[in-house]
Design a protein around this motif. Structure first.
Motif, PDB file in Angstrom:
ATOM      1  N   SER A  74      24.174  31.359  34.420  1.00 25.66           N
ATOM      2  CA  SER A  74      24.134  30.671  33.114  1.00 25.66           C
ATOM      3  C   SER A  74      23.165  29.695  32.741  1.00 25.66           C
ATOM      4  N   LYS A  75      22.647  29.267  31.590  1.00 25.38           N
ATOM      5  CA  LYS A  75      21.845  28.396  31.125  1.00 25.38           C
ATOM      6  C   LYS A  75      22.511  26.926  31.246  1.00 25.38           C
ATOM      7  N   ASN A  77      23.942  23.319  32.620  1.00 22.83           N
ATOM      8  CA  ASN A  77      23.445  22.505  33.542  1.00 22.83           C
ATOM      9  C   ASN A  77      24.797  21.896  34.328  1.00 22.83           C
TER      10      ASN A  77
END
Length: 84
Positions: A74-75, A77
């Motif tokens: 996924s993007k 963090n």
């Protein structure tokens, strides 16, 4: 919460990621493995959570692998912790 890994994979991961968390801690697998001990427990879990298949060690491993893949790719963090 009585969820199995299938429900986490299909419903919860996307909701967790939508919250843009800094940390994600997974403590999953107990309910999947619990169903391997008694047929009645398996039947009840499948019925209540409308699972597409009976949880087994192999299903747990596959779902956990896919959950981690969704999180890692996924993007987000978010730092991910796994207790399984």
């Amino acid at each position: 919460n009585a969820l199995c890994t299938w429900t986490v994979l299909e419903e919860r991961v996307i909701h967790a990621l939508a919250c843009n968390p800094d940390y994600i801690l997974l403590l999953i697998g107990t309910n999947d493995i619990r169903t391997t001990y008694k047929k009645e427990w398996a039947e009840e879990t499948i019925r209540i959570w409308e699972l597409p298949e009976q949880p087994t060690f192999e299903v747990y491993e596959r779902n956990l692998t896919n959950i981690m893949a969704q999180l890692v790719h996924s993007k987000s963090n978010a730092q991910i912790g796994l207790c399984a």
